[in-house]
Design a protein around this motif. Structure first.
Motif, PDB file in Angstrom:
ATOM      1  N   VAL A 113       0.880  -1.173   0.000  1.00  0.00           N
ATOM      2  CA  VAL A 113       0.000   0.000   0.000  1.00  0.00           C
ATOM      3  C   VAL A 113       0.918   1.224   0.000  1.00  0.00           C
ATOM      4  CG1 VAL A 113      -1.871   1.222   1.163  1.00  0.00           C
ATOM      5  CG2 VAL A 113      -1.693  -1.278   1.363  1.00  0.00           C
ATOM      6  N   SER A 114       0.780   2.072  -1.017  1.00  0.00           N
ATOM      7  CA  SER A 114       1.572   3.291  -1.097  1.00  0.00           C
ATOM      8  C   SER A 114       0.706   4.492  -0.739  1.00  0.00           C
ATOM      9  CB  SER A 114       2.158   3.481  -2.493  1.00  0.00           C
ATOM     10  OG  SER A 114       2.821   4.725  -2.588  1.00  0.00           O
ATOM     11  N   ARG A 115       1.247   5.310   0.116  1.00  0.00           N
ATOM     12  CA  ARG A 115       0.565   6.546   0.490  1.00  0.00           C
ATOM     13  C   ARG A 115       0.647   7.568  -0.641  1.00  0.00           C
ATOM     14  NH1 ARG A 115       1.408   8.729   6.573  1.00  0.00           N
ATOM     15  NH2 ARG A 115      -0.486   9.977   6.761  1.00  0.00           N
ATOM     16  N   TRP A 143      -4.753   5.148   2.031  1.00  0.00           N
ATOM     17  CA  TRP A 143      -3.982   5.133   3.276  1.00  0.00           C
ATOM     18  C   TRP A 143      -4.862   5.368   4.501  1.00  0.00           C
ATOM     19  CZ3 TRP A 143       0.875   3.384   3.496  1.00  0.00           C
ATOM     20  CH2 TRP A 143       1.571   3.519   4.702  1.00  0.00           C
ATOM     21  N   GLN A 144      -5.790   6.311   4.381  1.00  0.00           N
ATOM     22  CA  GLN A 144      -6.661   6.579   5.529  1.00  0.00           C
ATOM     23  C   GLN A 144      -7.538   5.378   5.841  1.00  0.00           C
ATOM     24  OE1 GLN A 144      -8.600  10.413   5.699  1.00  0.00           O
ATOM     25  NE2 GLN A 144     -10.309   9.594   6.906  1.00  0.00           N
ATOM     26  N   THR A 145      -7.961   4.662   4.806  1.00  0.00           N
ATOM     27  CA  THR A 145      -8.728   3.435   5.026  1.00  0.00           C
ATOM     28  C   THR A 145      -7.908   2.432   5.825  1.00  0.00           C
ATOM     29  OG1 THR A 145      -9.919   3.759   2.945  1.00  0.00           O
ATOM     30  CG2 THR A 145      -9.919   1.530   3.873  1.00  0.00           C
ATOM     31  N   LEU A 146      -6.616   2.329   5.484  1.00  0.00           N
ATOM     32  CA  LEU A 146      -5.740   1.422   6.221  1.00  0.00           C
ATOM     33  C   LEU A 146      -5.561   1.889   7.663  1.00  0.00           C
ATOM     34  CD1 LEU A 146      -3.875  -1.050   6.094  1.00  0.00           C
ATOM     35  CD2 LEU A 146      -2.021   0.493   5.414  1.00  0.00           C
ATOM     36  N   GLN A 160       5.249   5.879   4.590  1.00  0.00           N
ATOM     37  CA  GLN A 160       4.695   6.068   3.248  1.00  0.00           C
ATOM     38  C   GLN A 160       4.313   4.757   2.567  1.00  0.00           C
ATOM     39  OE1 GLN A 160       4.255   9.314   2.202  1.00  0.00           O
ATOM     40  NE2 GLN A 160       4.982   9.727   4.288  1.00  0.00           N
ATOM     41  N   LEU A 161       4.822   3.647   3.068  1.00  0.00           N
ATOM     42  CA  LEU A 161       4.541   2.338   2.488  1.00  0.00           C
ATOM     43  C   LEU A 161       4.128   1.366   3.580  1.00  0.00           C
ATOM     44  CD1 LEU A 161       7.605   1.776   0.091  1.00  0.00           C
ATOM     45  CD2 LEU A 161       5.334   2.623  -0.543  1.00  0.00           C
ATOM     46  N   ALA A 162       3.303   0.403   3.209  1.00  0.00           N
ATOM     47  CA  ALA A 162       2.951  -0.680   4.132  1.00  0.00           C
ATOM     48  C   ALA A 162       2.849  -1.969   3.346  1.00  0.00           C
ATOM     49  CB  ALA A 162       1.635  -0.388   4.853  1.00  0.00           C
ATOM     50  N   LEU A 234       2.179  -4.426   7.941  1.00  0.00           N
ATOM     51  CA  LEU A 234       3.501  -3.957   8.356  1.00  0.00           C
ATOM     52  C   LEU A 234       3.830  -2.615   7.699  1.00  0.00           C
ATOM     53  CD1 LEU A 234       3.878  -7.348   7.708  1.00  0.00           C
ATOM     54  CD2 LEU A 234       5.910  -6.819   9.030  1.00  0.00           C
ATOM     55  N   PRO A 235       3.577  -1.497   8.378  1.00  0.00           N
ATOM     56  CA  PRO A 235       4.110  -0.227   7.887  1.00  0.00           C
ATOM     57  C   PRO A 235       5.633  -0.335   7.797  1.00  0.00           C
ATOM     58  CG  PRO A 235       2.561   0.120   9.692  1.00  0.00           C
ATOM     59  CD  PRO A 235       2.831  -1.351   9.636  1.00  0.00           C
TER      60      PRO A 235
END
Length: 510
Positions: A113-115, A143-146, A160-162, A234-235
């Motif tokens: 997941v990229s912000r 990102w906000q959903t995550l 910025q990544l997860a 995992l951020p």
């Protein structure tokens, strides 16, 4: 007075035990025509090819900052879950990955997941290990959903990544049926171990999150929850960006404890336990359980007075200049298929335990001295030794806080270990067999039924560190997820309330 029912985690564990009297009736053979493909495919999406960035072995070249970032991300993913070998099998090929998997079935999938960065646009990506690429299948910022799904975990504030890890259930269930749930989370733990160590080689730091709203994460990834489910988030902090070097938060949140479950037929138990161990929308993750204050310092559970005690203090394993030997070890790791039966040395066993359980000893090599687990205080380690020079044959409890082995039984267990490991010669010929266990009832009382996931991921994570330490020392190693559960406690003389989670065998390779 009606008898109190066990939780679903305990019920599942009891139902999926292997027993010498019934295991033959459960082995119905495999339908090879239904063997699952261990790769996920998308019909549409934008491909970001990572292969050009893995060709250079060094991250210290004079490339510009952007290229260096791509090299680091490429190495992180390749060392975590990339394809490392192609083996012929029944007229086709089996691709092996850097993380071990029971039966080579690889149930885990990795998503990024990229912000939204200058190099990786906001959206959702699937890591395509077969082509070593990222496929962007959703272009919007989620990102906000995550963050909402993870209860606004602090590790997601500035990263910025997860990485999101999921499990495709059928890949393991095809072979291991309901017991596959155990193996799925052991395999996920192997992957977590690789991510932890691979990140250290390329200046990233993963922050483990196990408490999240399952449905929200599944929906975000557009996966079918009947077939696939999120297992860990995992951020990934970029340690070269000071704004991302964040303190860690809670890794584990509790779920409900389910005792009012129906009669569940064989073949449906895996799906049921995964469903009821979810954290539901609208909850805080605390439910009606007491507040949990996670303690990252490991405590020794069993004292065993008057037993022989052997210190495990030793020199550290050398992982090379800038951890280059760690990267190469991850990529060449293989499970040993046969042992010679020759002895290991006590120093070798000490080195394996030191690397696995004492990360603080590796600060000079720039490894993470406090890597994330769910709760290592729930995991106990017992070791049956049959061929370790300088160590009497028997069963030992490993006390990580005291850094010592405590002998609890005096006997050479080769014959019994052969039987316990379903007749596998690995159990008989190994120099030592390491057992990870947990008091399941006490664990459920602390975290609810979801703890069953946490326990197996932590056991797999420890198992992978044992794997890599062994390979670095040229010692044979192989994990075993199939064993006669109750016989382990009986033979080794360990408490009956310890549920056996995982077995790792070590010895001289043939």
């Amino acid at each position: 007075m009606p008898e109190l029912r066990h939780s679903i985690a305990h019920h599942y564990h009891e139902r999926t035990k292997y027993d010498p009297d019934t295991i033959a009736s459960k082995n119905q053979g495999l339908d090879w025509s239904k063997q699952p493909v261990p790769f996920k495919e998308y019909k549409i999406g934008t491909v970001f090819d990572l292969k050009p960035y893995i060709q250079e072995s060094s991250l210290d070249s004079e490339d510009n900052t952007d290229t260096q970032w791509w090299r680091r991300l490429s190495r992180l993913l390749f060392c975590s879950y990339g394809l490392t070998a192609r083996m012929p099998s029944m007229g086709s090929a089996v691709f092996l990955r850097s993380a071990p998997s029971a039966g080579g079935l690889y149930p885990a999938e990795i998503y990024i997941v990229s912000r939204g960065t200058p190099l990786l646009p906001a959206g959702l990506y699937n890591y395509q290990s077969r082509t070593h690429s990222l496929l962007q299948f959703w272009e919007n910022n989620v990102w906000q959903t995550l963050q909402e799904a993870c209860f606004w975990h602090p590790a997601l504030e500035s990263t910025q990544l997860a990485i999101v890890i999921t499990a495709v259930f059928y890949r393991s269930a095809w072979r291991y049926e309901d017991r596959a749930y155990r193996r799925i989370f052991l395999d996920t733990g192997h992957l977590l171990g690789n991510i932890e160590l691979s990140a250290a080689t390329c200046d990233f730091r993963p922050h483990l999150i196990g408490g999240f709203v399952d449905q929200a994460v599944n929906d975000m990834l557009y996966i079918d929850p009947e077939q696939e489910g999120a297992t860990a988030v995992l951020p990934i902090a970029d340690l070269l960006d000071i704004k991302q070097n964040l303190p860690t938060g809670r890794t584990a949140l509790p779920s409900a404890t389910e005792t009012e479950y129906p009669k569940i037929p064989d073949g449906e138990l895996l799906k049921y336990i995964h469903t009821v161990t979810q954290i539901l929308p609208g909850t805080t993750g605390k439910l009606n359980l007491p507040e949990i204050k996670q303690n990252k310092s490991i405590e020794d559970k069993y004292k065993f007075p008057f037993c022989q005690k052997i210190s495990t203090l030793t020199t550290q394993i050398d992982w090379g200049d800038k951890l280059d030997k760690l990267s190469s070890t991850i990529l060449k790791r293989r499970s040993t298929r046969a042992y010679s039966g020759d002895d290991l040395t006590l120093d070798e066993l000490k080195s394996l335990l030191d690397f696995t359980y004492q990360p603080q000893h590796y600060i000079d090599q720039e490894l993470d001295i406090s890597p994330d687990y769910f709760d290592l205080n729930l995991i106990q380690t017992f070791i049956a030794t049959s061929g370790v020079e300088g160590l009497e044959a028997g069963c030992y409890y490993y006390a990580p806080a005291s850094q010592e082995l405590r002998q609890i039984r005096f006997k050479n267990f080769r014959r019994e270990l052969h039987f316990l490991c379903l007749g596998q010669d690995l159990g008989r010929d190994a120099s030592a067999v390491i057992f990870h266990t947990a008091d399941l009832k006490a664990s459920v009382s602390q975290y609810g039924d979801r703890v069953y996931r946490y326990l197996h991921m932590d056991a797999g994570h420890l198992g992978q560190k044992l794997n890599l330490a062994a390979v670095r020392l040229n010692i044979g190693v192989s994990g075993i997820g199939g064993f006669f559960d109750d016989k382990v406690n009986e033979v080794l003389g360990i408490p009956q309330d310890e549920a056996v989670l995982y077995i790792t065998t070590i010895g001289r390779p043939m």
